[in-house]
Write an enzyme that holds these catalytic residues in place. Sequence first.
Site, PDB file in Angstrom:
ATOM      1  N   ASP A 153     -25.896  32.224  13.340  1.00 57.19           N
ATOM      2  CA  ASP A 153     -27.118  32.134  12.533  1.00 57.19           C
ATOM      3  C   ASP A 153     -27.977  33.384  12.724  1.00 57.19           C
ATOM      4  O   ASP A 153     -28.568  33.890  11.768  1.00 57.19           O
ATOM      5  CB  ASP A 153     -27.921  30.895  12.925  1.00 57.19           C
ATOM      6  CG  ASP A 153     -27.114  29.616  12.803  1.00 57.19           C
ATOM      7  OD1 ASP A 153     -26.275  29.533  11.900  1.00 57.19           O
ATOM      8  OD2 ASP A 153     -27.327  28.709  13.636  1.00 57.19           O
TER       9      ASP A 153
ATOM     10  N   ALA B 277     -28.692  25.024  11.732  1.00 60.08           N
ATOM     11  CA  ALA B 277     -28.220  26.335  11.270  1.00 60.08           C
ATOM     12  C   ALA B 277     -29.225  27.023  10.352  1.00 60.08           C
ATOM     13  O   ALA B 277     -29.571  28.197  10.547  1.00 60.08           O
ATOM     14  CB  ALA B 277     -26.869  26.179  10.570  1.00 60.08           C
TER      15      ALA B 277
ATOM     16  N   TYR C 140     -23.272  15.251  18.941  1.00 61.69           N
ATOM     17  CA  TYR C 140     -24.240  15.014  17.874  1.00 61.69           C
ATOM     18  C   TYR C 140     -24.446  13.511  17.649  1.00 61.69           C
ATOM     19  O   TYR C 140     -23.496  12.724  17.715  1.00 61.69           O
ATOM     20  CB  TYR C 140     -23.755  15.626  16.556  1.00 61.69           C
ATOM     21  CG  TYR C 140     -23.708  17.131  16.568  1.00 61.69           C
ATOM     22  CD1 TYR C 140     -24.848  17.884  16.319  1.00 61.69           C
ATOM     23  CD2 TYR C 140     -22.512  17.806  16.811  1.00 61.69           C
ATOM     24  CE1 TYR C 140     -24.809  19.273  16.324  1.00 61.69           C
ATOM     25  CE2 TYR C 140     -22.464  19.195  16.824  1.00 61.69           C
ATOM     26  CZ  TYR C 140     -23.611  19.916  16.575  1.00 61.69           C
ATOM     27  OH  TYR C 140     -23.556  21.286  16.593  1.00 61.69           O
TER      28      TYR C 140
ATOM     29  N   SER D 225     -16.142  33.312   9.814  1.00 65.63           N
ATOM     30  CA  SER D 225     -15.233  33.850  10.817  1.00 65.63           C
ATOM     31  C   SER D 225     -13.851  33.945  10.180  1.00 65.63           C
ATOM     32  O   SER D 225     -13.620  33.421   9.082  1.00 65.63           O
ATOM     33  CB  SER D 225     -15.209  32.950  12.057  1.00 65.63           C
ATOM     34  OG  SER D 225     -14.907  31.622  11.703  1.00 65.63           O
TER      35      SER D 225
ATOM     36  N   LYS E 117     -17.320  37.592  10.789  1.00 67.75           N
ATOM     37  CA  LYS E 117     -17.804  37.653  12.172  1.00 67.75           C
ATOM     38  C   LYS E 117     -16.614  37.746  13.121  1.00 67.75           C
ATOM     39  O   LYS E 117     -15.674  36.956  13.027  1.00 67.75           O
ATOM     40  CB  LYS E 117     -18.638  36.414  12.491  1.00 67.75           C
ATOM     41  CG  LYS E 117     -19.890  36.275  11.644  1.00 67.75           C
ATOM     42  CD  LYS E 117     -20.614  34.967  11.920  1.00 67.75           C
ATOM     43  CE  LYS E 117     -19.811  33.777  11.428  1.00 67.75           C
ATOM     44  NZ  LYS E 117     -20.566  32.501  11.579  1.00 67.75           N
TER      45      LYS E 117
ATOM     46  N   ARG F 170     -26.109  12.123  14.527  1.00 71.36           N
ATOM     47  CA  ARG F 170     -26.772  12.463  13.260  1.00 71.36           C
ATOM     48  C   ARG F 170     -26.374  11.539  12.112  1.00 71.36           C
ATOM     49  O   ARG F 170     -26.895  11.673  11.002  1.00 71.36           O
ATOM     50  CB  ARG F 170     -26.458  13.912  12.882  1.00 71.36           C
ATOM     51  CG  ARG F 170     -25.020  14.109  12.505  1.00 71.36           C
ATOM     52  CD  ARG F 170     -24.488  15.511  12.432  1.00 71.36           C
ATOM     53  NE  ARG F 170     -25.361  16.584  12.101  1.00 71.36           N
ATOM     54  CZ  ARG F 170     -25.006  17.877  12.255  1.00 71.36           C
ATOM     55  NH1 ARG F 170     -23.800  18.173  12.734  1.00 71.36           N
ATOM     56  NH2 ARG F 170     -25.833  18.839  11.943  1.00 71.36           N
TER      57      ARG F 170
END
Length: 317
Positions: free
Chosen positions: A258, A35, A104, A194, A226, A106
């Site tokens: 982003d 991001a 992901y 959002s 958004k 991570r």
Amino acid sequence: MSERDLLTVGEALVSLRSPGPLAAGGPLTMHLAGAESNVAIGLARLGHRAAWVGRVSDDELGEFVLRQLRAEGVDTAGVRRDPDRPTGLMFLERRTADVSRVRYHRAGSAGAALCVDDLRAPLAAGARLLHLSGITPALSDSARDAATWAVRTAAESGIPVCLDVNYRAGLWSRERARATLAPLAGCASVIVASTDELDLVAEPDADENAAVADLLRRGVRAVLVKLGADGARAHTADGVRHVPAVPVTAVDTVGAGDAFTAGYLSGYLDGLDLVDRLRRAVALGAFAVAGHGDWEGLPRRDELSLITGSAAGTTLR
């Protein structure tokens, strides 16, 4: 070197993309994702001096991340190479023409090991803006402490902070997110969210108006909401402004938020008024969804008018 326009803090990942189901096998293409690094690239492409700070592995994948950022003009001087942890991975598969799915890998990544000491020198070097998202403090206890320290230190130093809520249910619960992000929001100048994320930086179950009133009362200067295909709203002490989305054919929505943030911050750095900042924000969001990749389709400054000034199907010769 003149002062940087933007300092971003977060985790960068290597994204491996498949044009079809991962379970079926097939080719993967390698990309940079993350991001905050997306925002840094968006600003650098528009000619701003942007820096990204985080941790990457001390191997070929870490080198790939740094090469991609440097190629886009992003300052990586403050990045720490971690010899003990891997760079996080993100797998994206195209399941249908309209639906993509992300996985992901991570846990225990170099990016998740971010700590306060990683940020002291980069923040002391100064910037006109600090940006980070709610993803960073969700990664680990040390990353949460680092993000909290950075936001509070920047605010105390007079550096405006932009906080994108960017909630990820796979990383933490809404309750844990609210416990960390709501206090940080009071240190921010700009909140990006959002509609379903606003209560994570305000009172639980607060609607948009109540959440915005709370944030403005606590010192936030602008709350950006958004709205996807409906554009975006900006709430300030002077009222609310709405800008519609730029109509485009959407092919990949990853990275659109982003891009929106990068557009708004670019407008802020250029001294644009609120409505024109929003227009640049939704324009960059449109560039992002109209092309493949998190950031690859973002415009250079001389390309800003392409998406708003050309008819569909236009070929420029």
